[in-house]
Scaffold this motif. Structure first.
Motif, mmCIF file in Angstrom:
data_model
loop_
_atom_site.group_PDB
_atom_site.id
_atom_site.type_symbol
_atom_site.label_atom_id
_atom_site.label_comp_id
_atom_site.label_asym_id
_atom_site.label_seq_id
_atom_site.Cartn_x
_atom_site.Cartn_y
_atom_site.Cartn_z
ATOM 1 N N GLN A 229 0.825 -1.204 0.000
ATOM 2 C CA GLN A 229 0.000 0.000 0.000
ATOM 3 C C GLN A 229 0.864 1.261 0.000
ATOM 4 N N HIS A 230 1.986 1.211 0.700
ATOM 5 C CA HIS A 230 2.907 2.337 0.742
ATOM 6 C C HIS A 230 3.806 2.302 -0.490
ATOM 7 N N PRO A 231 4.134 3.457 -1.071
ATOM 8 C CA PRO A 231 4.937 3.458 -2.310
ATOM 9 C C PRO A 231 6.298 2.797 -2.168
ATOM 10 N N ASP A 232 6.929 2.911 -1.010
ATOM 11 C CA ASP A 232 8.235 2.270 -0.831
ATOM 12 C C ASP A 232 8.109 0.749 -0.878
ATOM 13 N N LYS A 233 7.046 0.225 -0.278
ATOM 14 C CA LYS A 233 6.822 -1.221 -0.298
ATOM 15 C C LYS A 233 6.492 -1.707 -1.711
ATOM 16 N N ILE A 234 5.738 -0.898 -2.446
ATOM 17 C CA ILE A 234 5.400 -1.268 -3.825
ATOM 18 C C ILE A 234 6.666 -1.326 -4.679
ATOM 19 N N ALA A 235 7.522 -0.311 -4.552
ATOM 20 C CA ALA A 235 8.772 -0.300 -5.316
ATOM 21 C C ALA A 235 9.659 -1.476 -4.928
ATOM 22 N N GLU A 236 9.718 -1.780 -3.632
ATOM 23 C CA GLU A 236 10.513 -2.918 -3.172
ATOM 24 C C GLU A 236 9.975 -4.223 -3.753
ATOM 25 N N GLY A 237 8.647 -4.368 -3.795
ATOM 26 C CA GLY A 237 8.056 -5.583 -4.355
ATOM 27 C C GLY A 237 8.398 -5.767 -5.814
ATOM 28 N N PHE A 238 8.257 -4.706 -6.601
ATOM 29 C CA PHE A 238 8.526 -4.826 -8.038
ATOM 30 C C PHE A 238 10.019 -4.960 -8.344
ATOM 31 N N SER A 239 10.882 -4.618 -7.370
ATOM 32 C CA SER A 239 12.316 -4.787 -7.605
ATOM 33 C C SER A 239 12.699 -6.262 -7.739
ATOM 34 N N HIS A 240 11.813 -7.172 -7.310
ATOM 35 C CA HIS A 240 12.067 -8.602 -7.499
ATOM 36 C C HIS A 240 11.949 -9.013 -8.963
ATOM 37 N N GLN A 271 1.230 11.308 -2.897
ATOM 38 C CA GLN A 271 -0.190 10.994 -3.100
ATOM 39 C C GLN A 271 -0.521 9.621 -2.542
ATOM 40 N N LEU A 272 0.278 8.629 -2.895
ATOM 41 C CA LEU A 272 0.001 7.256 -2.461
ATOM 42 C C LEU A 272 0.158 7.107 -0.955
ATOM 43 N N THR A 273 1.139 7.794 -0.400
ATOM 44 C CA THR A 273 1.331 7.739 1.048
ATOM 45 C C THR A 273 0.118 8.298 1.771
ATOM 46 N N GLU A 274 -0.405 9.417 1.298
ATOM 47 C CA GLU A 274 -1.566 10.026 1.932
ATOM 48 C C GLU A 274 -2.800 9.143 1.772
ATOM 49 N N ILE A 275 -2.958 8.525 0.598
ATOM 50 C CA ILE A 275 -4.089 7.617 0.386
ATOM 51 C C ILE A 275 -4.006 6.429 1.345
ATOM 52 N N ALA A 276 -2.805 5.853 1.483
ATOM 53 C CA ALA A 276 -2.624 4.717 2.390
ATOM 54 C C ALA A 276 -2.833 5.141 3.841
ATOM 55 N N ARG A 277 -2.361 6.346 4.194
ATOM 56 C CA ARG A 277 -2.529 6.827 5.566
ATOM 57 C C ARG A 277 -4.012 6.984 5.913
ATOM 58 N N ARG A 278 -4.787 7.542 4.967
ATOM 59 C CA ARG A 278 -6.216 7.707 5.217
ATOM 60 C C ARG A 278 -6.899 6.348 5.331
ATOM 61 N N ARG A 279 -6.508 5.421 4.503
ATOM 62 C CA ARG A 279 -7.079 4.070 4.594
ATOM 63 C C ARG A 279 -6.815 3.461 5.965
ATOM 64 N N ASN A 280 -5.580 3.627 6.469
ATOM 65 C CA ASN A 280 -5.255 3.082 7.790
ATOM 66 C C ASN A 280 -6.076 3.753 8.880
ATOM 67 N N ASN A 281 -6.308 5.040 8.733
ATOM 68 C CA ASN A 281 -7.125 5.753 9.718
ATOM 69 C C ASN A 281 -8.558 5.226 9.711
#
Length: 510
Positions: A229-240, A271-281
């Motif tokens: 959900q977080h952009p850093d995690k998405i980038a890490e996933g696709f790095s595989h 943008q993605l971080t804020e979207i994920a943060r709101r979802r978590n809230n």
């Protein structure tokens, strides 16, 4: 008339509306324009099992596919690209729908059986989120006060983020499985960090379970408790499964879609971080306003819709940035320059056995039988010497016995940088050949100077005097194959094996 045939003219009119608009158009405006231009069949105007209008849902799927191919853009509204306009011109009538499906199926990754593709599942999940927004808006108009209608917008927000999370997971798994089936394709360094339990390895090599099924099961376990959900995690996933700088590439794709509103990689991440943060809230605190525990944070239908639109456009841009994997190379097929190998040899062993690189039709016994039965003795001696040398080399990693018409074997070695299919033996009734797989070694990172040395060492064989020059001119994208005269040369095996040892010794050889 089938459902697909009914949708074809509607899809074409949708593209024509966008072409005439000459810019980005809100989806609702597109829908109204399509209704004015084409008669929608009555059965397509009814809601489906999920409460969505059937024809518009289907148009959403088809335009998503068109956007993933670069025919359309869905950023800040819908718009058609120059490629989409060209498709309208090149494919008249309903043929454009057939071409869309052909290109989409050829370029996207699909799972076996009845499973939809990861992107198709994503589109459906976003459709459910949009339906929640639509329902909430209608209830607001009716003044429903029995419950907080805006909770439907929060549910839509959560659904959209869940759709992103699920899509990223499935797309990574699909691409990883595809890479596992394409051993000649260069892999990102992080690909090797994807683990596969020994139990599943044994199922492939001992029990003949298909590699794609076993690897997919292992990956589903590997990613079971990971979230994207977080952009850093998405980038890490696709790095595989990709070497690209993900968010920079995505930013470039989105900017190309709407140059009037350029966007940078950090802005997408924000943008993605804020979207994920709101979802978590929403998920963890019921969306309570931090300034007052007596109320929830405000949310509107428009905010939920914009979030869904952003996530859709980002995923389309990710697909375009990742690109398509090259088609799988089949080691069973000899290079075109080999020509006909004649009829398939009749082999004594027809049993199927698991081998080190997956299930194959042929076995060692069938290969050796073909060499003994159909090769001149001098040729058979050379090919046997090359074959037997592989197993005794410390860099040897395994054989792949082909699934083609003729028995074949490909030998894999560690080259220092990676593992590569260094040579292949192809047998036939008319002739048998040894192919040196320069192209596959180059693709797996073998340095050019080592390939140059190998070419020079082999150039003393009959028919290969100009091998270094031919390979250099082709940027080593060739798999040259020896002629019978070369294989029959008395010292052929000595020349070939000495060259192989030098190649596999790497930089130790001067």
């Amino acid at each position: 008339m089938s459902f697909t045939e009914q949708i074809m003219p509607i899809f074409r009119v949708t593209l024509e509306v966008l072409r005439e608009a000459g810019g980005a158009v809100p989806p609702g405006v597109v829908r109204d324009a399509v209704i004015e231009r084409v008669a929608i069949p009555r059965d397509l105007q009814s809601p489906d099992a999920h409460g969505e209008i059937r024809w518009w849902t289907e148009v959403g799927f088809r335009t998503g596919e068109a956007a993933s191919l670069g025919w359309m853009a869905k950023r800040n509204g819908w718009s058609i690209t120059s490629d989409g306009i060209k498709a309208l011109e090149d494919f008249p009538g309903d043929v454009i729908c057939q071409e869309l499906r052909r290109q989409y199926h050829n370029r996207r990754l699909f799972r076996a059986g009845e499973f939809p593709s990861a992107f198709e599942q994503y589109q459906r999940n976003l459709g459910y989120a949009r339906q929640l927004v639509h329902g909430g808006r209608n209830l607001e108009r009716l003044g429903v006060g029995a419950f907080d209608v805006t909770d439907l917008y929060r549910a839509a927000w959560t659904q959209a983020v869940a759709a992103l999370d699920h899509w990223v997971t499935q797309e990574i798994i699909d691409r990883a499985v595809a890479l596992a089936q394409r051993p000649e394709v260069p892999r990102p360094n992080n690909f090797s960090k994807l683990s596969m339990p020994v139990e599943l390895v044994e199922k492939v090599h001992r029990n003949g379970e298909p590699l794609d099924e076993a690897f997919r099961a292992a990956l589903e376990g590997f990613f079971e408790y990971k979230t994207f959900q977080h952009p850093d995690k998405i980038a890490e996933g696709f790095s595989h499964v990709s070497k690209i700088k993900l968010w920079k590439s995505v930013a470039d794709k989105l900017t190309d879609q709407d140059p009037s509103m350029p966007i940078a990689a950090d802005e997408i991440r924000a943008q993605l971080t804020e979207i994920a943060r709101r979802r978590n809230n929403i998920a963890h605190t019921a969306d309570h306003d931090p300034d007052s525990f007596r109320r929830k944070k405000k949310i509107t239908a428009r905010e939920a819709e914009q979030t869904i639109d952003v996530l859709e456009s980002v995923v389309i841009a990710i697909l375009q940035a990742l690109g398509d994997l090259p088609p799988a190379t089949d080691p069973s097929i000899p290079p075109a320059e080999v020509g006909s190998l004649g009829a398939a040899p009749v082999v004594a062993d027809a049993k199927r056995r698991g081998v080190i690189r997956g299930l194959s039709k042929w076995t060692e016994e069938s290969l050796l039988h073909a060499l003994d039965e159909y090769c001149p003795p001098e040729v058979a001696d050379t090919l046997l010497a090359v074959y037997r040398h592989a197993e005794g080399h410390p860099a040897f990693r395994g054989y792949y016995f082909g699934q083609g018409v003729h028995p074949s074997a490909t030998a894999w070695f560690s080259t220092g940088q990676d593992e590569a299919a260094v040579w292949s033996i192809y047998t036939g009734v008319s002739k048998s050949v040894l192919s040196i797989n320069f192209e596959w070694m180059r693709n797996r990172g073998v340095p050019m100077d080592r390939l140059e040395r190998l070419a020079r060492a082999l150039s003393v064989l009959p028919g290969w005097a100009d091998l270094p020059e031919r390979l250099a001119a082709a940027d080593y994208a060739r798999r040259p194959s020896s002629i019978t005269l070369a294989l029959a040369k008395p010292d052929a095996s000595h020349i070939i094996l000495r060259a192989m040892d030098a190649l596999l010794a790497g930089d130790k050889v001067a």
